[in-house]
Every structure is written in structure tokens, then in C-alpha cells.
Enzyme design. Structure first.
Site, PDB file in Angstrom:
ATOM      1  N   ASP A 105       0.743  -1.320   0.348  1.00  0.00           N
ATOM      2  CA  ASP A 105       0.359  -0.190  -0.101  1.00  0.00           C
ATOM      3  C   ASP A 105       0.853   1.162   0.029  1.00  0.00           C
ATOM      4  OD1 ASP A 105      -2.137   1.392   0.777  1.00  0.00           O
ATOM      5  OD2 ASP A 105      -1.356   1.671   2.826  1.00  0.00           O
ATOM      6  N   ASP A 150      -1.648  -0.669   5.596  1.00  0.00           N
ATOM      7  CA  ASP A 150      -2.247   0.413   6.831  1.00  0.00           C
ATOM      8  C   ASP A 150      -4.150  -0.071   7.145  1.00  0.00           C
ATOM      9  OD1 ASP A 150      -2.336   2.227   5.151  1.00  0.00           O
ATOM     10  OD2 ASP A 150      -2.063   3.517   7.293  1.00  0.00           O
TER      11      ASP A 150
END
Ligand SMILES: O=P(O)(O)OC[C@H]1O[C@H](O[C@H]2O[C@H](CO)[C@@H](O)[C@H](O)[C@H]2O)[C@H](O)[C@@H](O)[C@@H]1O
Length: 362
Positions: A98, A302
Site C-alpha cells: 500500500d 495500514d
């Protein structure tokens, strides 16, 4: 040009994916109070810029007993490194990363979320050793402008816009195959877009949301090509309800769109059955790794939207997810890391261990 508001074509698909996501889509005005409160509750829960202070004044993290207890369930990927390496022994590791909060720290202004040169070098090195892709909620062009590496694949708009390698993609459903060739980011690659027909609608919604939220101090509306982000990180908390109200007023005009929550951001996106998990499966197929048993996909992220990818890897017992968080959270990930600096350490060690394994096998 006509408006795309209230366009109900493809509604069957929309309903199915709404059922799956269980995201609230009713206008706030018509919502029962508990549902409206649920929206606000979700907004309050979305992560703080820094870890909250504990009762004793210290910040959450490895020194906090609650965090330490949490890492029993989600062990630190650094502490459990040998276990992860043992799992990947003799296998090809495919790396999915990510961007915000994983490769760059969370900052107040989305345009300032730059990646450090050191992190860039570590990611470049990882991509030279392992097939690597970045999967972000940002538009693909924007995330490339931050990362600036041509050695990897990119999936923007939560996986709805993929610049992947030229490769096999037999398992991709036929109706989702608007693939074209692209040389823009340095080399020949293929572009896959899960919902290109949504582009004009998203542009329209972007403009509407800018108008609608204009009077709210601190709000920022970001166009991420196939989704729109409404940021409230810099809005005073007593106005969050207003941000939710404005967003929902627009959303209710577009039955083909839905809402998801991110880190102090509301994300308006096509209500299609496509997400970061699907993007991981697509990329594995594109890389020719989809049906290989000797592949270990690792996904590091996250955000709530990363949970779709953690879940795909966990459900298939195929790979493993690593949640980046300095506060305890429920997750489909198997391991955890505290912050982007730990992500960097993990990536360095992973590459080193693969180099050592390669030289032992020479
Ligand atoms: O999937 P990601 O790469 O994690 O992208 C998710 C969203 O990230 C960005 O917003 C988040 O990071 C900003 C910069 O640190 C922060 O200011 C914001 O509060 C966070 O929500 C990005 O701006 C969004 O468009 C992405 O959807």
C-alpha cells in the site's frame, strides 16, 4: 452533456456488492439515529495522525501493555521474521505494498505525502529481487509521481486502474478486459481498468462534492480518477457530521456509487465487486503466479481498504498480510509492523534473506 445522477443501470451488480460490503448508503436525513451515529462513530475511529497518548502520558506502541498484548495475536513481522522466511523458503515471494501510511507516513496534507529517498531505494531493491506492486487508493498517476520507480507494477483507485506487466491473464473475466498497451511509465505494460464507464460520473461527483463542501473549513476533496476522497483530517470535529451530511447528500443521487471509510477520509467509489483483494488476484495472474503453489504473496498495508487483500490471502491460505499500525486494531492480517520505518526494515531484511538463499543455492 447529461448528468449521471440517479443512473441506475447495473443496479443488480451494485446491490450484490453493497450487501457484501455492508457500508451504510442511506441518506443521513433518512437514516435512523443509530445508523447516522454509526457513520460518525466510524469517522471518529479512523486513525489519528500520531498514536494516542496512554493514561501515563506515553504514546501507544511497543511500550504499551495493550499494544504488546495485541501483538500476541498479530506478531511483529520483524520479531517473527524467521518464521515468515521459513514459510517462504524455496518459494517465490510476490510483494504487494500500500502507499499512504505504509511507504510514506500519514501527514495532514495529502499532496505532501512524499516517500523518502531511502524508502524509494529499498522498494527499488525489493522490486529488483521480487515481483512487486503498489496498490493504492490514490490515482495511479499520482502514486507513480510519488514513487517514481519503473521497476514495479501500479494499481491506483483501490485496484480499479492497474498498470501491470505484459503476461497471462486467462482468469480475468471477459467483461472486465479493457486492456491497452502503455509505454508512458518507461516500459511496455498493460493497463486494466475495472470500471472505465464510471469516469464521467466520478468527475461529476468530484465537482459536486467540491461545491457542496466549499463552506467547511479544512475539508479537501481529491479526485482519484475512479474514486473521490473527501478528507476531514483538518476539519474541526464538531463539523464532521456536516462533512458526512454533504457527502451523503451527493451519494444518494448516485445509486451506482458507494462509500467506504479510510484514515480520516470518506471515499466515494463505484459499487462494483472489485477491490484491492481482486487487484492482488489479478496481478498474481498477470505475473503468471496465480496458480503456482511455490509462490508466497505478502501484502503490507495500514488501511481498512487493505483488509480486502489481507482477507483474500488469508482465506485461500495462500499468503500473508501485514498490518501497519501503532494502535491495536482487528484485522485479517497475520502479522503487524508499527510504522513505515519498520516496513523499510522488514523489506531490507526480506531482500537480504532472499539474496542469501540464492547464493546458498548456487
Ligand atoms: O491506499 P492508500 O495508498 O493508503 O491510499 C489511501 C488514501 O491515502 C491518502 O490519504 C491518507 O493519507 C494522507 C497523507 O498522509 C492523509 O492526509 C489522509 O488523512 C489519509 O486518509 C490519499 O490522499 C487518499 O486519496 C487515498 O485514498
Amino acid at each position: 452533456m447529461g448528468s449521471y445522477a440517479n443512473d441506475r443501470s447495473c443496479q443488480h451488480d451494485d446491490r450484490r456488492s453493497l450487501e457484501k460490503t455492508k457500508e451504510p448508503v442511506l441518506p443521513l436525513k433518512l437514516m435512523p439515529l443509530h445508523a447516522a451515529n454509526g457513520w460518525l462513530h466510524d469517522m471518529r475511529l479512523s486513525s489519528p495522525t500520531t498514536a494516542p497518548l496512554m493514561n501515563n502520558g506515553s504514546s501507544s506502541g511497543s511500550s504499551d501493555p495493550i499494544y504488546r498484548a495485541w501483538t500476541k495475536k498479530y506478531p511483529s513481522a520483524l520479531n517473527a521474521f524467521d518464521q515468515i522466511v521459513a514459510h517462504g523458503k524455496g518459494k517465490k515471494i510476490a510483494l504487494f505494498l500500500d502507499y499512504d501510511g505504509t511507504l510514506s507516513p500519514i501527514v495532514d496534507e495529502p499532496d505532501n505525502a512524499v516517500m523518502s529517498d531511502q524508502m524509494r531505494e529499498v522498494v527499488r531493491n525489493a522490486a529488483l529481487h521480487l515481483p512487486t506492486a503498489i496498490i493504492s487508493g490514490r490515482s495511479r498517476d499520482k502514486v507513480f509521481d510519488f514513487v517514481k520507480l519503473t521497476e514495479l507494477c501500479y494499481a491506483g483507485s483501490h485496484g480499479m486502474d492497474i498498470l501491470g506487466p505484459v503476461g497471462e491473464r486467462d482468469s480475468v473475466p471477459e467483461h472486465r478486459s479493457p486492456i491497452s498497451s502503455n509505454k508512458k511509465q518507461g516500459k511496455e505494460a498493460k493497463i486494466f481498468q475495472a470500471a472505465p464507464e464510471f469516469l464521467p460520473m466520478i468527475d461529476e461527483v468530484f465537482r459536486l462534492l467540491i461545491d457542496k463542501t466549499d463552506a467547511i473549513d479544512g475539508v479537501k476533496v481529491e479526485n482519484n480518477k475512479f474514486c473521490v476522497s473527501v478528507h476531514y483530517r483538518n476539519v474541526v470535529e464538531k463539523e464532521w457530521q456536516l462533512v458526512a451530511q454533504c457527502t451523503n447528500d451527493v451519494l444518494k443521487l448516485y445509486p451506482r456509487l458507494r462509500l467506504t471509510h479510510g484514515r480520516k477520509v470518506l471515499e466515494v467509489r463505484p459499487a462494483i465487486d472489485w477491490n484491492k483483494g481482486k487487484a492482488v488476484e489479478f496481478l498474481l495472474d498477470s505475473l503468471g503466479l496465480g496458480s503456482c503453489r511455490n509462490v508466497l504473496p505478502i501484502y503490507i498495508g495500514d488501511d481498512r481498504t487493505d483488509e480486502d487483500a489481507f482477507k483474500v490471502l488469508r482465506d485461500d491460505k495462500r499468503g500473508l498480510g501485514i498490518l501497519v499500525s501503532s494502535v491495536p486494531k482487528e484485522s485479517h492480517a497475520l502479522y503487524s509492523l508499527m510504522d513505515p520505518s519498520e516496513v523499510m526494515d522488514f523489506l531490507k531484511r526480506l531482500v537480504m534473506s532472499k539474496e542469501e538463499e540464492a547464493s546458498r543455492n548456487k
